[in-house]
Enzyme design. Structure first.
Site, PDB file in Angstrom:
ATOM      1  N   GLY A  36       0.821  -1.217   0.000  1.00 15.05           N
ATOM      2  CA  GLY A  36       0.000   0.000   0.000  1.00 15.05           C
ATOM      3  C   GLY A  36       0.849   1.259   0.000  1.00 15.05           C
ATOM      4  O   GLY A  36       1.736   1.400   0.829  1.00 15.05           O
ATOM      5  N   SER A  37       0.581   2.191  -0.917  1.00 20.79           N
ATOM      6  CA  SER A  37       1.491   3.331  -1.029  1.00 20.79           C
ATOM      7  C   SER A  37       0.916   4.382  -1.977  1.00 20.79           C
ATOM      8  O   SER A  37      -0.245   4.337  -2.350  1.00 20.79           O
ATOM      9  CB  SER A  37       2.845   2.850  -1.556  1.00 20.79           C
ATOM     10  OG  SER A  37       2.672   2.139  -2.774  1.00 20.79           O
ATOM     11  N   ARG A  38       1.778   5.303  -2.399  1.00 19.97           N
ATOM     12  CA  ARG A  38       1.399   6.358  -3.331  1.00 19.97           C
ATOM     13  C   ARG A  38       2.615   6.719  -4.174  1.00 19.97           C
ATOM     14  O   ARG A  38       3.761   6.668  -3.707  1.00 19.97           O
ATOM     15  CB  ARG A  38       0.901   7.575  -2.547  1.00 19.97           C
ATOM     16  CG  ARG A  38       0.693   8.828  -3.375  1.00 19.97           C
ATOM     17  CD  ARG A  38       0.020   9.887  -2.540  1.00 19.97           C
ATOM     18  NE  ARG A  38       0.186  11.222  -3.092  1.00 19.97           N
ATOM     19  CZ  ARG A  38      -0.399  12.306  -2.604  1.00 19.97           C
ATOM     20  NH1 ARG A  38      -1.183  12.214  -1.546  1.00 19.97           N
ATOM     21  NH2 ARG A  38      -0.196  13.481  -3.156  1.00 19.97           N
TER      22      ARG A  38
END
Length: 225
Positions: free
Chosen positions: A194-196
């Site tokens: 999970g990240s950006r």
């Protein structure tokens, strides 16, 4: 993405970064399910679920970048959470003039391989420790742990890709080094769980995408250069 492409994506081989996780969960699965005790078999079943999740999370499907040098491509899979003018990271030396920034949020269900948005050369990398806020928030660009990669295009213009850790993600991986020549769509790293990923376009370049749009890393066109 068509149904066939979606199936191929899910069934694609895992990235090499998955090997330690697969070895651990696979070993615990075999040991736990090989014993007659209920508790250890239960642990083995949990490990088997973890093994399946790692296969899915670290999947590394082949992507097919458009055969054009005048495009900026999505650096990651996921959903665009913002398209706005923003000042580039100060540590990269791109100046103080705001440029268009396209922020893509990756959930745990997305492919997490980061890809180069265009051909060029990596001229600077700047890592910053930080917090682990929800990566979909705007302030995550400045407060979260992140890794900033400056890409100098073949015509001398510059753009930046920033890997940002999220609420669950705790490990940013970057395989390229300063001075490395790269191609559009080439794998350069990943962020676990999970990240950006933020893309700062060169001055004067306007994005063609909007918030809410779904990105396919290495294939979706972000802008014309």
């Amino acid at each position: 993405m068509s149904l066939i492409q979606s199936i191929k994506s899910v069934l694609s081989p895992p990235h090499r970064a998955a090997l330690p996780f697969l070895a651990i969960t696979g070993g615990v699965t075999l040991l736990g399910r090989a014993t007659p005790w209920r508790v250890t078999r239960w642990i083995g079943n949990i490990a088997l679920a973890g093994f399946g999740f790692c296969l899915y999370f670290f999947r590394d499907p082949k992507r097919f970048p458009p055969p054009r040098a005048d495009l900026a491509l999505a650096p990651a899979d996921g959903r665009v959470v913002s398209v706005e003018l923003a000042t580039p990271p100060a540590s990269l030396g791109m100046g103080a003039e705001p440029v268009w920034r396209v922020a893509t949020f990756l959930s745990v269900l997305n492919v997490h391989i980061n890809r180069m948005p265009a051909a060029g050369r990596v001229t600077k990398i700047s890592y910053h420790p930080g917090q682990f806020l929800n990566a979909s928030l705007d302030k995550a660009s400045d407060l979260n742990e992140r890794n900033e990669v400056l890409l100098t295009l073949q015509d001398g213009r510059q753009m930046a890709v920033v890997q940002i850790a999220g609420l669950i993600a705790r490990r940013i991986v970057c395989y390229v080094e300063e001075g490395t020549p790269v191609e559009a769509g080439e794998r350069f790293g990943l962020i676990r769980f999970g990240s950006r990923t933020d893309l700062y376009l060169p001055p004067g370049v306007t994005p063609l995408v909007s918030a809410g749009q779904i990105m396919i890393g290495g294939e979706t066109v972000i802008a014309h250069l």
